[in-house]
Design an enzyme around this catalytic site. Structure first.
Site, mmCIF file in Angstrom:
data_model
loop_
_atom_site.group_PDB
_atom_site.id
_atom_site.type_symbol
_atom_site.label_atom_id
_atom_site.label_comp_id
_atom_site.label_asym_id
_atom_site.label_seq_id
_atom_site.Cartn_x
_atom_site.Cartn_y
_atom_site.Cartn_z
ATOM 1 N N ASN A 101 0.735 -1.219 0.072
ATOM 2 C CA ASN A 101 0.014 0.067 0.021
ATOM 3 C C ASN A 101 0.975 1.397 -0.058
ATOM 4 O OD1 ASN A 101 0.942 -0.233 2.591
ATOM 5 N ND2 ASN A 101 -0.999 0.539 3.489
ATOM 6 N N ASN A 137 0.015 -1.113 12.685
ATOM 7 C CA ASN A 137 0.450 -1.745 11.260
ATOM 8 C C ASN A 137 1.190 -3.170 11.475
ATOM 9 O OD1 ASN A 137 0.945 -1.301 8.095
ATOM 10 N ND2 ASN A 137 2.563 -2.038 8.831
ATOM 11 N N THR A 190 13.784 -9.269 13.496
ATOM 12 C CA THR A 190 15.271 -8.370 13.548
ATOM 13 C C THR A 190 16.015 -8.735 14.845
ATOM 14 O OG1 THR A 190 15.861 -6.004 13.972
ATOM 15 C CG2 THR A 190 13.718 -6.687 14.740
ATOM 16 N N SER A 215 13.384 -0.226 20.860
ATOM 17 C CA SER A 215 12.516 0.971 20.520
ATOM 18 C C SER A 215 10.986 0.162 20.458
ATOM 19 C CB SER A 215 13.009 1.370 19.011
ATOM 20 O OG SER A 215 12.656 0.442 17.950
ATOM 21 N N TYR A 271 9.284 0.290 17.568
ATOM 22 C CA TYR A 271 9.254 -0.674 16.617
ATOM 23 C C TYR A 271 9.918 -2.182 16.777
ATOM 24 C CZ TYR A 271 11.991 -2.862 12.738
ATOM 25 O OH TYR A 271 12.469 -3.857 11.817
ATOM 26 N N HIS A 272 10.814 -2.230 17.431
ATOM 27 C CA HIS A 272 11.533 -3.248 17.937
ATOM 28 C C HIS A 272 10.433 -4.314 18.779
ATOM 29 C CE1 HIS A 272 15.300 -1.392 16.466
ATOM 30 N NE2 HIS A 272 15.593 -2.718 15.996
ATOM 31 N N LYS A 305 8.143 -6.042 16.694
ATOM 32 C CA LYS A 305 8.728 -7.229 16.064
ATOM 33 C C LYS A 305 8.600 -8.375 17.036
ATOM 34 C CE LYS A 305 10.479 -6.938 12.344
ATOM 35 N NZ LYS A 305 9.995 -6.792 11.013
ATOM 36 N N VAL A 343 25.143 1.771 7.523
ATOM 37 C CA VAL A 343 26.150 1.701 6.504
ATOM 38 C C VAL A 343 25.492 2.804 5.208
ATOM 39 C CG1 VAL A 343 27.351 0.487 5.027
ATOM 40 C CG2 VAL A 343 26.783 -0.398 7.348
ATOM 41 N N VAL A 348 28.437 9.246 13.607
ATOM 42 C CA VAL A 348 28.345 7.946 14.572
ATOM 43 C C VAL A 348 27.717 8.309 15.932
ATOM 44 C CG1 VAL A 348 29.955 6.487 15.968
ATOM 45 C CG2 VAL A 348 30.544 6.922 13.681
ATOM 46 N N TYR A 349 26.756 7.690 16.279
ATOM 47 C CA TYR A 349 25.933 7.943 17.745
ATOM 48 C C TYR A 349 26.649 7.295 18.866
ATOM 49 C CZ TYR A 349 21.828 8.659 14.325
ATOM 50 O OH TYR A 349 21.113 9.048 13.326
ATOM 51 N N GLU A 353 20.319 3.263 24.039
ATOM 52 C CA GLU A 353 20.957 1.796 23.711
ATOM 53 C C GLU A 353 22.237 1.640 24.491
ATOM 54 O OE1 GLU A 353 21.418 2.021 19.585
ATOM 55 O OE2 GLU A 353 23.003 3.230 19.662
HETATM 56 N N1 USQ Z 1 23.747 4.696 14.214
HETATM 57 C C1 USQ Z 1 24.701 5.614 14.105
HETATM 58 N N2 USQ Z 1 24.708 6.600 13.206
HETATM 59 C C2 USQ Z 1 23.674 6.746 12.207
HETATM 60 C C3 USQ Z 1 22.835 5.972 12.097
HETATM 61 C C4 USQ Z 1 22.621 4.805 13.182
HETATM 62 O O1 USQ Z 1 25.704 5.572 14.616
HETATM 63 O O2 USQ Z 1 23.832 7.809 11.280
HETATM 64 C C5 USQ Z 1 23.770 3.999 15.274
HETATM 65 C C6 USQ Z 1 22.445 3.633 15.877
HETATM 66 O O3 USQ Z 1 22.435 4.237 17.211
HETATM 67 C C7 USQ Z 1 22.293 2.011 16.305
HETATM 68 C C8 USQ Z 1 23.032 1.476 14.938
HETATM 69 O O4 USQ Z 1 23.657 2.465 14.140
HETATM 70 O O5 USQ Z 1 23.247 1.695 17.371
HETATM 71 C C9 USQ Z 1 22.014 0.845 13.732
HETATM 72 O O6 USQ Z 1 21.054 1.647 13.540
HETATM 73 P P1 USQ Z 1 20.278 1.640 12.131
HETATM 74 O O7 USQ Z 1 19.432 2.902 12.190
HETATM 75 O O8 USQ Z 1 21.036 1.232 11.100
HETATM 76 O O9 USQ Z 1 19.238 0.348 12.396
HETATM 77 P P2 USQ Z 1 18.241 -0.033 13.489
HETATM 78 O O10 USQ Z 1 17.578 1.202 13.943
HETATM 79 O O11 USQ Z 1 18.789 -0.862 14.523
HETATM 80 O O12 USQ Z 1 17.323 -0.697 12.453
HETATM 81 C C10 USQ Z 1 17.429 -1.095 11.115
HETATM 82 C C11 USQ Z 1 16.172 -1.287 10.313
HETATM 83 C C12 USQ Z 1 15.193 -2.257 10.980
HETATM 84 C C13 USQ Z 1 15.879 -3.646 11.269
HETATM 85 C C14 USQ Z 1 17.383 -3.428 12.196
HETATM 86 C C15 USQ Z 1 18.017 -4.657 12.264
HETATM 87 O O13 USQ Z 1 15.811 0.039 10.323
HETATM 88 O O14 USQ Z 1 14.043 -2.543 10.061
HETATM 89 O O15 USQ Z 1 15.081 -4.335 11.949
HETATM 90 O O16 USQ Z 1 18.056 -2.437 11.521
HETATM 91 S S1 USQ Z 1 18.633 -4.328 13.833
HETATM 92 O O17 USQ Z 1 19.238 -3.102 14.153
HETATM 93 O O18 USQ Z 1 19.859 -5.667 13.901
HETATM 94 O O19 USQ Z 1 17.590 -4.922 14.717
#
Ligand code: USQ
Length: 513
Positions: free
Chosen positions: A119, A205, A231, A275, A277-278, A281, A335, A350-351, A424
């Site tokens: 959608n 959703n 996830t 979060s 969101y998580h 899941k 990435v 980098v956060y 986190e």
């Molecule tokens: N982060 C940075 N800099 C940024 C963006 C993010 O340091 O500019 C850090 C965040 O604080 C976090 C990590 O990078 O520690 C990952 O963040 P992310 O936004 O790449 O990923 P996340 O929020 O965890 O969610 C993403 C997807 C989600 C999936 C998940 C896999 O959006 O759908 O479920 O990755 S996981 O994180 O392994 O759960």
């Protein structure tokens, strides 16, 4: 760790599976296993223990015991991902997304009959936040046309909300999918943390969409395998260092307390989402788990690491076949964002400490994993979890790798540490078990550097560079987990290669060969 003979089952890992696993088989006979752990014998005194099947694809066989292997059955044919049902009918929920579209093309090209719903939630959410996919994507109509013209494949698409059960029911009845891949969720942690409205919409959703789907599957396609995207963020990052098993404790795990011991084998491992969101899941996980128990649905819950990248042969086959690529604070994953920032000549964001360790997998590898899961359907009533990951990386190391690849493209970059908008753990161990996908023959094909290189190649194209520039103001996060609305402050800016490596290292248990 037990060493397994991975080489032996590298190819056609699923050749010995039987009708028992086949979604075309209709179970007959004593088919009540009582997912609660109590056998039916205790519940009733009925004698016949035999389970027979009828094959929907081969009705001429009549009723028989489910013993024909995939290798013996003419309905299963060899592909490079193992045996796959001929013209397998696969429905992808969320087919317009980053993963859904990519998987649809790959499966269609393999000869599967693909149907899908969407959608356009992802397009709309990204637009609502003032952003766009920096890799331009055309309308679904144009995508389908391009798939036909360039790849010679037809995809059956319906615009529909997964929560519209009337419509979905009709479509399921018409298509009778033999596998369903469920990607139809709002996939952003920061989006779910904006305010109550967004948190509620994400959970509504994601949770209700999955729950409604399960009830429909029970009534219409109970033999179909459900491959649901979970996830790693469901697990959190246990500070004790307890390994992240594949969703369920291994049979020899024990709980020790007060001089007593219990087996934990077979129980779901703890979840500690990071979060709202998580959390959605995790709720999805429990709903799927219960449905498998009550109704014998078959499912794989895929704990997927963070995806990065742009490439599969199919999406790269034409400009109208490309999949989306987001770089904003909400929908850009780490990435993908780092590369876009570098191309703009801006420091990498980098956060916090950057010592967070996360699980990752390149787009192309993730798609292959999904195909292997489709090719090896679970047994009736089987709820199984796989950890879909090829590498554990520290955010600081990722920033260094992006900077290193950038150099090859003549781009010098800096790294900036920002005040962490999220709550986190910023320094933690991480140990991950991931052996089930390798058992299904999966071996990673794409290294981190290789995929980052491919991203640079695509994103440095002038049209895409311009589209990144238009949204570069969305790089700095403004959504905090504390609820405060403010831009993260810069804590430190430094040159790549100037920091000493320290702290924990991620440990991934996965056969490499
Ligand atoms: N982060 C940075 N800099 C940024 C963006 C993010 O340091 O500019 C850090 C965040 O604080 C976090 C990590 O990078 O520690 C990952 O963040 P992310 O936004 O790449 O990923 P996340 O929020 O965890 O969610 C993403 C997807 C989600 C999936 C998940 C896999 O959006 O759908 O479920 O990755 S996981 O994180 O392994 O759960």
């Amino acid at each position: 760790m037990v060493k397994k003979n991975y080489k032996a089952n590298k190819k056609f890992h699923n050749k010995d599976r039987t009708c028992w696993n086949c979604p075309a088989a209709k179970l007959k006979g004593n088919v009540d296993f009582r997912g609660c752990g109590q056998s039916r014998k205790i519940m009733s005194a009925r004698g016949d223990e035999h389970i027979m099947i009828e094959c929907k694809r081969r009705p001429e066989l009549g009723r028989y015991e489910p013993t024909i292997t995939f290798e013996q059955c003419p309905q299963w044919e060899k592909t490079k991902y193992g045996h796959l049902l001929k013209n397998m009918r696969i429905m992808i929920l969320g087919i317009d997304g980053y993963l859904g579209w990519t998987l649809a093309l790959k499966l269609a090209k393999l000869g599967c009959r693909i149907s899908g719903i969407d959608n356009y939630t992802r397009r709309n959410c990204v637009k609502e936040r003032g952003s766009h996919s920096v890799v331009p994507i055309v309308s679904m109509e144009e995508r389908l046309k391009a798939a036909r013209k360039v790849l010679g494949v037809d995809i059956e698409f319906r615009e529909m909300d997964i929560r519209d059960r009337k419509k979905l029911k009709k479509f399921l009845q018409k298509e009778q999918p033999e596998a369903i891949v469920h990607y139809a969720e709002i996939p952003s942690a920061p989006y779910s943390m904006i305010d109550a409205k967004h948190a509620i919409e994400v959970q509504n959703n994601n949770v209700l969409g999955t729950l409604g789907l399960l009830w429909l599957m029970k009534d219409i396609v109970p033999n179909t395998s459900l491959i649901k995207l979970g996830t790693f963020g469901e697990y959190g990052t246990p500070l004790t260092g307890r390994p992240l098993f594949e969703g369920i404790f291994p049979s020899d795990a024990i709980l020790k307390w007060d001089n007593r011991e219990w087996s934990l084998g077979g129980e779901l491992t703890p979840r500690d989402p990071i979060s709202f969101y998580h959390v959605s899941k995790v709720q999805g996980t429990f709903n799927v788990y219960e449905a498998a128990k009550y109704w014998w649905l078959r499912s794989y819950d895929v704990m997927q690491g963070i995806i990065y990248g742009v490439h599969t042969d199919e999406v790269a086959a034409g400009p109208n076949l490309r999949t989306r690529y987001d770089v904003d604070e909400f929908f850009g994953t780490v990435v993908n964002r780092f590369v876009a920032q570098t191309i703009m000549g801006l420091p990498i964001t980098v956060y916090g400490t950057g010592e967070q360790i996360r699980a990752f997998i390149a787009l192309e590898d993730a798609i292959e994993c999904m195909i292997r899961l489709i090719a090896s359907p679970p047994e009736p009533g089987q709820y199984d979890v796989v950890n879909q990951v090829t590498g554990l990386h520290k955010l600081n190391d990722l920033a260094e790798t992006v900077a290193k690849v950038a150099k090859k493209f003549g781009i010098n970059t800096q790294i900036q540490r920002l005040e962490n908008p999220r709550i986190e753990a910023e320094v933690h161990p991480l140990e991950v078990e991931s052996t089930k996908l390798p058992d299904l023959g999966f071996r990673p094909k794409v290294s981190l550097e290789k995929e980052i290189t491919r991203i640079f190649e695509l994103l440095t194209q002038p049209e895409i560079k311009k589209r990144i520039e238009e949204k570069a103001h969305l790089f700095i996060p403004k959504t905090t987990w504390s609820g405060e609305r403010k831009e993260s402050e810069v804590l430190e800016v430094y040159e790549p290669g100037t920091k000493k490596k320290k702290g924990y290292k991620g440990i991934l248990h996965q056969p490499q060969k």
